[in-house]
Design an enzyme around this catalytic site. Structure first.
Site, PDB file in Angstrom:
ATOM      1  N   THR A   1       0.839  -1.261  -0.130  1.00  0.00           N
ATOM      2  CA  THR A   1      -0.039   0.159   0.105  1.00  0.00           C
ATOM      3  C   THR A   1       0.746   1.076  -0.005  1.00  0.00           C
ATOM      4  OG1 THR A   1      -0.083  -0.459   2.671  1.00  0.00           O
ATOM      5  CG2 THR A   1      -2.187  -0.912   1.077  1.00  0.00           C
TER       6      THR A   1
ATOM      7  N   GLU B   1     -19.328 -20.449 -17.947  1.00  0.00           N
ATOM      8  CA  GLU B   1     -19.056 -19.140 -17.634  1.00  0.00           C
ATOM      9  C   GLU B   1     -20.141 -18.301 -18.201  1.00  0.00           C
ATOM     10  OE1 GLU B   1     -16.701 -18.234 -15.744  1.00  0.00           O
ATOM     11  OE2 GLU B   1     -15.649 -20.225 -15.845  1.00  0.00           O
TER      12      GLU B   1
HETATM   13  P1  ATP Z   1       4.919  -4.366   2.041  1.00  0.00           P
HETATM   14  O1  ATP Z   1       4.278  -4.324   3.396  1.00  0.00           O
HETATM   15  O2  ATP Z   1       4.763  -5.585   1.140  1.00  0.00           O
HETATM   16  O3  ATP Z   1       6.601  -3.899   2.333  1.00  0.00           O
HETATM   17  P2  ATP Z   1       4.502  -1.556   1.310  1.00  0.00           P
HETATM   18  O4  ATP Z   1       3.332  -1.081   1.973  1.00  0.00           O
HETATM   19  O5  ATP Z   1       5.900  -1.203   1.766  1.00  0.00           O
HETATM   20  O6  ATP Z   1       4.581  -3.158   1.012  1.00  0.00           O
HETATM   21  P3  ATP Z   1       5.690  -0.375  -0.969  1.00  0.00           P
HETATM   22  O7  ATP Z   1       7.012  -1.013  -0.987  1.00  0.00           O
HETATM   23  O8  ATP Z   1       5.928   1.175  -0.506  1.00  0.00           O
HETATM   24  O9  ATP Z   1       4.439  -1.199  -0.130  1.00  0.00           O
HETATM   25  O10 ATP Z   1       5.181  -0.521  -2.533  1.00  0.00           O
HETATM   26  C1  ATP Z   1       5.548  -1.097  -3.345  1.00  0.00           C
HETATM   27  C2  ATP Z   1       5.293  -0.563  -4.974  1.00  0.00           C
HETATM   28  O11 ATP Z   1       3.991  -0.559  -5.118  1.00  0.00           O
HETATM   29  C3  ATP Z   1       5.979   0.603  -4.919  1.00  0.00           C
HETATM   30  O12 ATP Z   1       7.358   0.750  -5.159  1.00  0.00           O
HETATM   31  C4  ATP Z   1       5.160   1.599  -5.782  1.00  0.00           C
HETATM   32  O13 ATP Z   1       5.379   1.550  -7.170  1.00  0.00           O
HETATM   33  C5  ATP Z   1       3.605   0.963  -5.657  1.00  0.00           C
HETATM   34  N1  ATP Z   1       2.762   1.699  -4.956  1.00  0.00           N
HETATM   35  C6  ATP Z   1       2.470   1.117  -3.618  1.00  0.00           C
HETATM   36  N2  ATP Z   1       1.520   1.982  -2.970  1.00  0.00           N
HETATM   37  C7  ATP Z   1       1.573   3.160  -4.007  1.00  0.00           C
HETATM   38  C8  ATP Z   1       0.980   4.316  -3.797  1.00  0.00           C
HETATM   39  N3  ATP Z   1       0.262   4.366  -2.912  1.00  0.00           N
HETATM   40  N4  ATP Z   1       1.188   5.471  -4.665  1.00  0.00           N
HETATM   41  C9  ATP Z   1       2.160   5.049  -5.688  1.00  0.00           C
HETATM   42  N5  ATP Z   1       2.589   3.827  -5.802  1.00  0.00           N
HETATM   43  C10 ATP Z   1       2.330   2.736  -5.211  1.00  0.00           C
END
Ligand code: ATP
Length: 505
Positions: free
Chosen positions: A114, A338
């Protein structure tokens, strides 16, 4: 396998090898000198910051692919909350005057993908801080004390890096904090886990307002319930920011961000794609935009079309198209199945079918995808019963056309049973308000069967008048492999009464 684990296994093998040499009667003194020499070089280099500690990913503002809050979509309230907290760090002179203690930790809570990591990176950019990222699993090793030592080193490295780069702030990001910060005393090797967590608490308690480098710890988890209460108490992670799955507008924003560098055909409506992707995280949407571009590339096109996006949605939800080809009879059955799902979906909610296809993807030989009109967070009994009908319609259409069912419906039945359970535990069944734990299993089973039977009768009744139509559409689907929701609706309407007028009771 983590780098740390590889290192430890390597040390174990080396010790075993030395033992073997001694046992064989070799003189290992020269070897020990050589080893001591290299070890000394390594430790000097590490203390001078020339090599980075295991598991720590450093991003300084020299090499950071800088992330700004503008690069994060669909998280307006989380960003607002985070920025408010970060403003304490930016205006630290003022907060010092007011006697406000420094913010030590911010906890980001939310499902995977997210944008929690993005937020931490953007926070580092916003506060002009050195950014150091690691993961909870990097601290958990076989040997007691290693984790605690790594925690100490992490904070030390952050301070040293910031000082070297002339920065006043350092940001440490620990992903999966639940691995390192789980409730103490619960793990089998709990002494090691507990020591590591204790060290983290000590480091956090040691963060002071007058430190020349202010260190802020940002941690992320999707299991806040697993965290030790000591981490959650005020004075440690005293800001909890929820980073949830994006809503429809949020998804459109994220798609806009991830299509900034992609040429789109004029038929692409990001709002429409956002509507069809309920439940997608930012990571799903990034992958969706990328997959759509890959489809365009494979077709030798220079612009990404609406169809590429639709195919990419199917791919992200269901997986890659498979080469396996069912035989003709199976294909016909899949097509009938389907069509049954899609027809029931249109009967109950006109305009709800987005695509139906008989190309195998993931575990499915075919599938029908619905377009949710709006994001839904509350489900009424009518909605849940309609969904059960749609789930049952595949098998019941097979029965209507072939006189029997196949194993292809088992997944549909599982979903139908889950929906029926949901009706029961939400207090909407004949049992009234109950707790799942106290209802006897056979009673639960009886009521599930009653709900499913009732909906089965409803589906059978409404499909009867469509027998000829189902055969017609099945043949077209067999020929074209895929039908869009609009094409499907046109076929259903041809020489037929509009579906809205059909009674399903
Ligand atoms: P995890 O909990 O699995 O570590 P995370 O919440 O830290 O995941 P990120 O690593 O920040 O998620 O996001 C992974 C990728 O998804 C980012 O590099 C980006 O490309 C895309 N992404 C995720 N959330 C967003 C957002 N809110 N806006 C834009 N891109 C996003």
């Amino acid at each position: 396998m983590t780098k740390g684990l590889v290192k430890e296994i390597g040390i174990g093998i080396a010790l075993a090898f030395v033992g073997f040499l001694i046992w064989q009667g070799y003189d290992i003194l020269p070897l020990m000198f050589l080893f001591g020499f290299f070890a000394a070089i390594y430790f000097v280099a590490e203390s001078k910051g020339l090599v980075k500690p295991v598991g720590v990913q450093e991003v300084t503002n020299k090499n950071i692919n800088e992330v700004y809050f503008d690069d994060i979509g669909g998280q307006a309230s989380a960003i607002k909350e985070l920025k408010e907290a970060l403003d304490f760090i930016k205006n630290y002179e003022k907060i010092k005057e007011l006697g406000i203690r420094p913010l030590k930790g911010i906890l980001l809570l939310g499902p995977p993908g997210t944008g929690k990591t993005l937020m931490a990176k953007a926070a580092a950019t916003y506060t002009d801080a050195v950014y150091i990222a690691t993961s909870g699993s990097e601290f958990i090793e076989m040997y007691a004390g290693v984790g605690a030592q790594r925690v100490r080193k992490l904070f030390k490295t952050a301070r040293e890096k910031a000082a070297r780069l002339g920065k006043h702030n350092a940001m440490i990001f620990i992903d999966e904090i639940d691995v390192l910060g789980g409730r103490r005393g619960q793990n089998s090797s709990h002494m090691e886990y507990d020591q590591t967590l204790n060290q983290l608490l000590v480091e956090m308690d040691g963060l002071k307002n007058h430190d020349s480098v202010k260190v802020l710890l940002i941690a992320a988890t999707n299991r806040a319930d697993m965290l030790d209460p000591a981490l959650l108490r005020p004075g440690r992670f005293d800001r909890h920011v929820k980073v949830d799955l994006p809503c429809k507008d949020g998804r459109a924003e994220i798609l806009k961000i991830h299509t900034r560098n992609k040429p789109l055909e004029s038929d692409v409506e990001l709002k429409e794609i956002a509507r069809e992707t309920f439940g997608f995280s930012g990571a799903h949407l990034e992958s969706l935009a990328n997959e759509a571009a890959i489809y365009a590339f494979r077709e030798g096109m220079y612009k990404i079309t609406r169809k590429h996006f639709k195919d990419a949605i199917d791919k992200v939800i269901m997986g890659e198209k498979l080469d396996k080809r069912p035989n003709t009879d199976e294909l016909k059955r899949v097509s009938v199945h389907e069509t049954g799902h899609a027809l029931m979906s249109e009967i109950l909610k006109p305009g709800s079918v987005s695509t139906l296809t008989i190309s195998p993807r993931g575990n499915a030989l075919g599938y029908m995808r619905q377009t949710p009109e709006d994001d839904t967070y509350l489900y009424t009994i009518d909605y849940l019963e309609s969904q059960i009908c749609i789930m049952l319609a595949g098998a019941l259409t097979e029965e209507l056309i072939f006189g029997n069912r196949s194993t292809g419906a088992s997944n549909d039945f599982e979903k139908a049973v889950d929906l029926a359970k949901r009706i029961i535990v939400s207090g909407m069944s004949t049992l009234g308000v109950v707790s799942e734990d106290t209802v006897p299993k056979d009673k639960m089973h009886d009521v599930i069967t009653e709900i499913i039977r009732e909906q089965e009768a409803r589906v059978k009744n409404s499909l009867l008048s469509y027998r000829r139509k189902i055969i017609e559409i099945t043949d077209i689907l067999l020929e074209q492999e895929q039908l869009s929701g609009n094409d499907f609706r046109i076929l259903v309407m041809e020489n037929n009464e509009p579906l809205e007028k059909v009674s399903v009771s």
